[in-house]
Design an enzyme around this catalytic site. Structure first.
Site, PDB file in Angstrom:
ATOM      1  N   THR A 199       0.834  -1.192   0.000  1.00 49.43           N
ATOM      2  CA  THR A 199       0.000   0.000   0.000  1.00 49.43           C
ATOM      3  C   THR A 199       0.880   1.256   0.000  1.00 49.43           C
ATOM      4  O   THR A 199       2.014   1.203   0.425  1.00 49.43           O
ATOM      5  CB  THR A 199      -0.822  -0.019   1.298  1.00 49.43           C
ATOM      6  OG1 THR A 199      -1.351  -1.326   1.454  1.00 49.43           O
ATOM      7  CG2 THR A 199      -1.905   0.999   1.318  1.00 49.43           C
ATOM      8  N   VAL A 228     -10.922  -8.019  -0.688  1.00 47.24           N
ATOM      9  CA  VAL A 228     -10.753  -6.713  -0.050  1.00 47.24           C
ATOM     10  C   VAL A 228      -9.776  -6.858   1.108  1.00 47.24           C
ATOM     11  O   VAL A 228      -9.922  -7.775   1.927  1.00 47.24           O
ATOM     12  CB  VAL A 228     -12.106  -6.181   0.486  1.00 47.24           C
ATOM     13  CG1 VAL A 228     -11.925  -4.827   1.155  1.00 47.24           C
ATOM     14  CG2 VAL A 228     -13.124  -6.085  -0.646  1.00 47.24           C
ATOM     15  N   GLY A 250       0.749  -3.676   4.804  1.00 43.67           N
ATOM     16  CA  GLY A 250       1.169  -5.057   5.025  1.00 43.67           C
ATOM     17  C   GLY A 250       0.096  -6.014   4.561  1.00 43.67           C
ATOM     18  O   GLY A 250      -0.762  -5.653   3.743  1.00 43.67           O
ATOM     19  N   GLY A 252      -3.125  -7.461   4.328  1.00 47.55           N
ATOM     20  CA  GLY A 252      -4.375  -6.864   4.755  1.00 47.55           C
ATOM     21  C   GLY A 252      -5.184  -7.712   5.708  1.00 47.55           C
ATOM     22  O   GLY A 252      -5.735  -7.207   6.697  1.00 47.55           O
TER      23      GLY A 252
HETATM   24  N1  GLY Z   1      -2.381  -3.875   2.580  1.00 49.07           N
HETATM   25  C1  GLY Z   1      -2.979  -3.967   1.335  1.00 49.07           C
HETATM   26  C2  GLY Z   1      -3.829  -5.135   1.161  1.00 49.07           C
HETATM   27  O1  GLY Z   1      -3.661  -6.125   1.876  1.00 49.07           O
HETATM   28  O2  GLY Z   1      -4.677  -5.113   0.307  1.00 49.07           O
END
Ligand code: GLY
Length: 316
Positions: A199, A228, A250, A252
């Site tokens: 991210t 998501v 990291g 998600g």
């Molecule tokens: N940190 C971004 C995701 O896991 O989508």
């Protein structure tokens, strides 16, 4: 009150990319110096990061498992508690600007085709964020999944090894491995230093004590359609309140499980320093899980990660 601007290019992004984070911080600083607030500064920084194709957000976002679809997530939260986010957004140049528009509505999060239609209605034009760099990364990742990789993505691939992908495949195209050129492992290029961009994000404290936090991402390396992560979820990828702002990066799913940004914000609100809160947050994760944070409180700030992470701090 002094200002603080922190920007990052994602947990596991090479420190050599910190110049992109510095450029983003400079854009935010220019906004603050011109009298803009934390919200405007956070958006300015995040747009720069989304436009830098070396990072996995906006232009340069990761391709999903079919090698064609890009679905992007972004969110913004300000210290007054207002939040806006998009998830599964397609073919828009700057998802963070669409998230900022959601923040102006009664909604918190708009998803998928509705998010893209919302963006179009507001004048965000059709834009293909796919880059050669992202295609090369995809090819290299798929090679790893087939057991033909160079090992750079072995940890990411490991969790998919026992899953029959054809049983969960939710793309309209053919199942992974049967689609020819899109997974041509012979054309693999190895983009230097491209192992782990995740991210992008920013946290801001403006001169009036206003706070803002952003996250924007093309997601992780191996994703089904509609997956998501943390970035568009309030309290997970970002959180902001009167005591500070937090942005996480990291894996998600692991960040969501820990409700990370709100958890860290609550520590700030209880009087913990940003430095102590960031260190405590990273310690919540086992070593094999990438995680990074930007934290800014009323008096201090912190950048912490258990991997390399391109980042920049500008304080004045
Ligand atoms: N940190 C971004 C995701 O896991 O989508």
């Amino acid at each position: 009150m002094t200002f603080a601007i922190l920007t990052h290019g994602g947990a596991a992004s090479p420190k050599a990319l910190s110049d992109g984070c510095e450029t983003a911080a400079n854009a935010a600083r220019a906004v603050l110096q011109a009298g803009g607030d934390a919200l405007a500064a956070a958006l300015a920084a995040t747009v720069v990061l989304e436009d830098d194709e070396r990072f996995n957000a906006g232009t340069g976002s990761n391709l999903r498992l079919d090698g064609r679809v890009i679905e992007m997530d972004a969110s913004i939260m300000t210290g007054d508690g207002r939040f806006g986010a998009v998830t599964g957004l397609e073919r828009v140049k700057n998802p963070i600007l669409v998230a900022a528009k959601v923040r102006e509505t009664p909604h918190l999060l708009i998803a998928g085709a509705g998010a893209t239609a919302f963006a179009r209605r507001l004048g965000f034009s059709d834009y293909d964020p796919t880059t050669d760099r992202a295609r090369a990364k995809y090819n290299r990742a798929i090679a790893e999944l087939r057991g033909e990789g160079d090992g750079a993505y072995a940890d990411d691939a490991a969790v998919w090894k026992d899953i029959a992908i054809e049983k969960v495949w939710n793309f309209s195209g053919p199942v992974l491995g049967t689609q020819g050129a899109a997974v041509d492992t012979k054309s693999r290029i190895r983009p230097p230093g491209d192992e782990g961009c995740d991210t992008v994000g920013a946290v801001i404290r403006d001169n009036n004590g206003g706070f803002a936090a952003t996250a924007s991402t093309g997601g992780t390396l191996y994703m089904l359609r509609g997956r998501v992560g943390d970035s568009p979820l309030m309290g997970c990828g970002v959180y902001a309140g009167p005591k500070g702002a937090v942005a996480a990066t990291g894996i998600g799913e692991e960040i969501v499980r820990r409700f990370l940004s709100k958890t860290v914000y609550d520590w700030l609100a209880d009087g913990m320093t940003a430095q102590a809160a960031a260190a405590r947050a990273v310690a919540l994760f086992p070593n094999e899980v990438d995680v990074g944070l930007l934290v800014v409180g009323e008096e201090d700030h912190a950048i912490a990660a258990n991997r390399d992470m391109a980042a920049f701090a500008s304080v004045g």
